[in-house]
Scaffold this motif. Sequence first.
Motif, mmCIF file in Angstrom:
data_model
loop_
_atom_site.group_PDB
_atom_site.id
_atom_site.type_symbol
_atom_site.label_atom_id
_atom_site.label_comp_id
_atom_site.label_asym_id
_atom_site.label_seq_id
_atom_site.Cartn_x
_atom_site.Cartn_y
_atom_site.Cartn_z
ATOM 1 N N SER A 237 5.230 18.666 -1.478
ATOM 2 C CA SER A 237 6.120 19.241 -2.492
ATOM 3 C C SER A 237 5.564 18.996 -3.881
ATOM 4 C CB SER A 237 7.501 18.587 -2.415
ATOM 5 O OG SER A 237 8.161 19.022 -1.296
ATOM 6 N N VAL A 238 5.848 19.944 -4.774
ATOM 7 C CA VAL A 238 5.474 19.834 -6.185
ATOM 8 C C VAL A 238 6.714 20.038 -7.023
ATOM 9 C CG1 VAL A 238 4.103 20.777 -8.049
ATOM 10 C CG2 VAL A 238 3.170 20.639 -5.760
ATOM 11 N N GLY A 239 6.943 19.140 -7.962
ATOM 12 C CA GLY A 239 8.104 19.338 -8.866
ATOM 13 C C GLY A 239 7.799 20.387 -9.894
ATOM 14 N N ALA A 240 8.762 21.169 -10.311
ATOM 15 C CA ALA A 240 8.596 22.233 -11.308
ATOM 16 C C ALA A 240 9.871 22.359 -12.128
ATOM 17 C CB ALA A 240 8.258 23.543 -10.623
ATOM 18 N N THR A 241 9.734 22.958 -13.289
ATOM 19 C CA THR A 241 10.905 23.233 -14.135
ATOM 20 C C THR A 241 10.947 24.701 -14.455
ATOM 21 O OG1 THR A 241 10.686 21.063 -15.173
ATOM 22 C CG2 THR A 241 12.025 22.689 -16.311
ATOM 23 N N ALA A 242 12.114 25.304 -14.254
ATOM 24 C CA ALA A 242 12.262 26.749 -14.509
ATOM 25 C C ALA A 242 12.169 26.974 -16.001
ATOM 26 C CB ALA A 242 13.617 27.218 -13.997
ATOM 27 N N ASP A 243 11.324 27.948 -16.410
ATOM 28 C CA ASP A 243 11.281 28.241 -17.838
ATOM 29 C C ASP A 243 12.271 29.329 -18.151
ATOM 30 O OD1 ASP A 243 10.157 30.435 -16.808
ATOM 31 O OD2 ASP A 243 8.210 30.186 -17.816
ATOM 32 N N GLY A 244 12.197 29.843 -19.373
ATOM 33 C CA GLY A 244 13.311 30.691 -19.848
ATOM 34 C C GLY A 244 13.379 32.065 -19.299
ATOM 35 N N ALA B 56 6.062 29.544 -0.026
ATOM 36 C CA ALA B 56 6.573 28.243 -0.513
ATOM 37 C C ALA B 56 8.082 28.233 -0.509
ATOM 38 C CB ALA B 56 6.067 27.990 -1.925
ATOM 39 N N LEU B 57 8.629 27.055 -0.261
ATOM 40 C CA LEU B 57 10.135 26.903 -0.255
ATOM 41 C C LEU B 57 10.555 26.263 -1.569
ATOM 42 C CD1 LEU B 57 12.871 26.954 1.276
ATOM 43 C CD2 LEU B 57 12.330 24.646 2.064
ATOM 44 N N VAL B 58 11.445 27.008 -2.296
ATOM 45 C CA VAL B 58 11.928 26.489 -3.584
ATOM 46 C C VAL B 58 13.297 25.860 -3.353
ATOM 47 C CG1 VAL B 58 12.466 27.030 -5.960
ATOM 48 C CG2 VAL B 58 10.672 28.286 -4.774
ATOM 49 N N SER B 59 13.404 24.650 -3.775
ATOM 50 C CA SER B 59 14.733 24.006 -3.681
ATOM 51 C C SER B 59 15.084 23.319 -4.997
ATOM 52 C CB SER B 59 14.726 22.973 -2.536
ATOM 53 O OG SER B 59 13.718 22.024 -2.747
ATOM 54 N N ASP B 60 16.376 23.066 -5.148
ATOM 55 C CA ASP B 60 16.797 22.413 -6.401
ATOM 56 C C ASP B 60 16.534 20.921 -6.311
ATOM 57 O OD1 ASP B 60 18.803 21.365 -4.795
ATOM 58 O OD2 ASP B 60 20.385 22.639 -5.628
ATOM 59 N N ALA B 61 16.936 20.244 -7.366
ATOM 60 C CA ALA B 61 16.634 18.814 -7.437
ATOM 61 C C ALA B 61 17.230 18.052 -6.287
ATOM 62 C CB ALA B 61 17.154 18.265 -8.762
ATOM 63 N N ALA B 62 18.364 18.572 -5.775
ATOM 64 C CA ALA B 62 19.052 17.888 -4.674
ATOM 65 C C ALA B 62 18.445 18.232 -3.339
ATOM 66 C CB ALA B 62 20.544 18.243 -4.687
ATOM 67 N N GLY B 63 17.512 19.163 -3.341
ATOM 68 C CA GLY B 63 16.855 19.523 -2.106
ATOM 69 C C GLY B 63 17.450 20.718 -1.412
ATOM 70 N N ALA C 32 15.550 21.667 -12.754
ATOM 71 C CA ALA C 32 14.449 21.010 -12.035
ATOM 72 C C ALA C 32 14.338 21.635 -10.670
ATOM 73 C CB ALA C 32 14.746 19.518 -11.942
ATOM 74 N N LEU C 33 13.157 21.981 -10.253
ATOM 75 C CA LEU C 33 12.933 22.626 -8.977
ATOM 76 C C LEU C 33 11.943 21.805 -8.190
ATOM 77 C CD1 LEU C 33 12.431 26.298 -10.231
ATOM 78 C CD2 LEU C 33 14.552 25.299 -9.297
ATOM 79 N N ALA C 34 12.026 22.007 -6.847
ATOM 80 C CA ALA C 34 10.997 21.408 -5.992
ATOM 81 C C ALA C 34 10.398 22.525 -5.180
ATOM 82 C CB ALA C 34 11.630 20.351 -5.098
#
Lengths: 83, 523
Positions: free
Chosen positions: B495-502, B465-472, B486-488
Amino acid sequence: MSASLAPIPSDVAALSFEEALAELEKIVRGLESGQQKLEEAITAFERGSALRRHCEAKLAEAETRIQAIVERADGSLGTRPLA
Amino acid sequence: MAETLVPPAALPSTTTSNIPEYSVSEISAAVKRTLEGAFGRVRVRGEITELKRYSSGHIYFSLKDENGKLSGIIWKSAVSRLGLVPENGVEVIATGRVTAYGERSSYQIIVERMEYAGAGALLAKIEMLRARLAEEGLFAETRKRALPVLPRLVGVITSEQGAVLQDIRTTIARRFPRAILLWPVPVQGEGAAARIAAAIAGMSALPASGPIPRPDVLIVARGGGSLEDLMAFNDEAVVRAAAGCSIPLISAVGHETDTTLIDFASDRRAPTPTAAAELAVPSRIELAADVAQKTGRLATAVSRLMGEGRLRVTGAGRGLPDMAAVLGQARQRLDDRAERLRMAPRTLLMMRRAEWRHAAERLPAPDAWLDGLRRQVREAETRLRLGLPQLLGLRRNAMALGVQGLASGLRHRIAVLAQAEARISARLRPAPVEAGHREARAHLAGLSARLDSVSYMAVLERGFALVSDAAGHPLTRAEEVGRGAALAIRFADGSVGATADGGDPAASRAARPRPPTRQGSLL
């Protein structure tokens, strides 16, 4: 010289012959030195001319009168003409 | 005389001697009588010595020579008539009577007159007086006064008679006629000296503005004579009067070789009375010449000064610019400019006119120009009129020819194309074309597969999978991911939106050296 027609100043006329002659000589020397200003030179020349006329007038005074002293009896002095 | 020497025979004798006996008085009187009788008046020559003046006025002295001495007396009554003033050491000839003085047993000479014993004695006496007066300062050079150049009145002290006064008068008249005031005096003999001294003092005392005019110069004169004749002018009183005289004094006594004491005391000494007159008055001719010479120098000096002044003015003027020339030049320039100014409009007009004329000359005459134009128009019209049908004809011909050509060309072309079509149709069979398509399609599939293999999409297909930031933007490092970012996450199909946890950044940093094991097997 036309200056000779002017009257002799009284201060010049009061000078003796030798005083006038000596001053005339002084003026002549001063003029001959050529050191004077022109105005002074002209004034000096006029004075020199008056002195010259005074000298000539003195020279013209010729008197041959002769008198003898007389001692009077009272001791006073008098004169009598002498031939 | 002999009888007085005879002793009185009648006198009784107390001795046996035959010698007569006298009393003192008797013998004294006898000696006195004998002396006075034997000598009477005598002249005795000797040097005066032991001179004493008594308060009574009598003078006692002695006359001496080498071997003898004779007492002498001058009675008071004789002193003034003596002829000289007796002094010790002077050799004199005394005239008098020899007499005896019985009370003292002495004899003496009673002097009535006295004269100097010869020139030597006289000169010695004069020299003594001269020395004494000189020591007193009477003859000092500093006492001498200058004579006036031109006296008005000449005082003369001399004898009224004689040649001296005449000489003085004629000399003064010859040189420069002046008034003369004479004080007549005896010039020799008894009392002359006193009269001369009084005359000098009298002249000296004349007031400047009294009834008797005061002389400007004084002449004391006497003609030549013996030494004794001139003695009045050696008299002390005369010398003192001359020295004390307030009027400049000229002495002229005797001849040139004679010198008297007054000559030492006077202001000027003349050798003769004539010379004294020459000293007293100047020569009028010489003075006139002097004045004339000075007058000439005066005029010369002044005219020279004037000439020099004139030269200086001229010289200074030469240094100045020539104003006339400067003005002239300026005037000339002004005239020139003014003339040019005056002429300028006309010149400009002429220039403009000339230009205009030149331009006008080049301009065609309007009529001619119009004629030309008209002619051109007519020519064009004519040519147009003439040319148009011709042109139309030509065009018509050309068109016909073109149509012909075109038709034949087309025909020819059609034929050529038909032939080409036939040839191409022959070559355009379906089999070779299909074969080519298949080949190409296969090639394309191969190339696509290879392209896919390098595409990340293919990797996604394989489970990555390719992880990119909110800006792509792709994120390849854990540290790029902030907490809560915010991650994509791109999968192969979407694509699936995701949020990095702590995650602990430090832990993630610490884990960095260790590459993810799962990714190690990538490719």
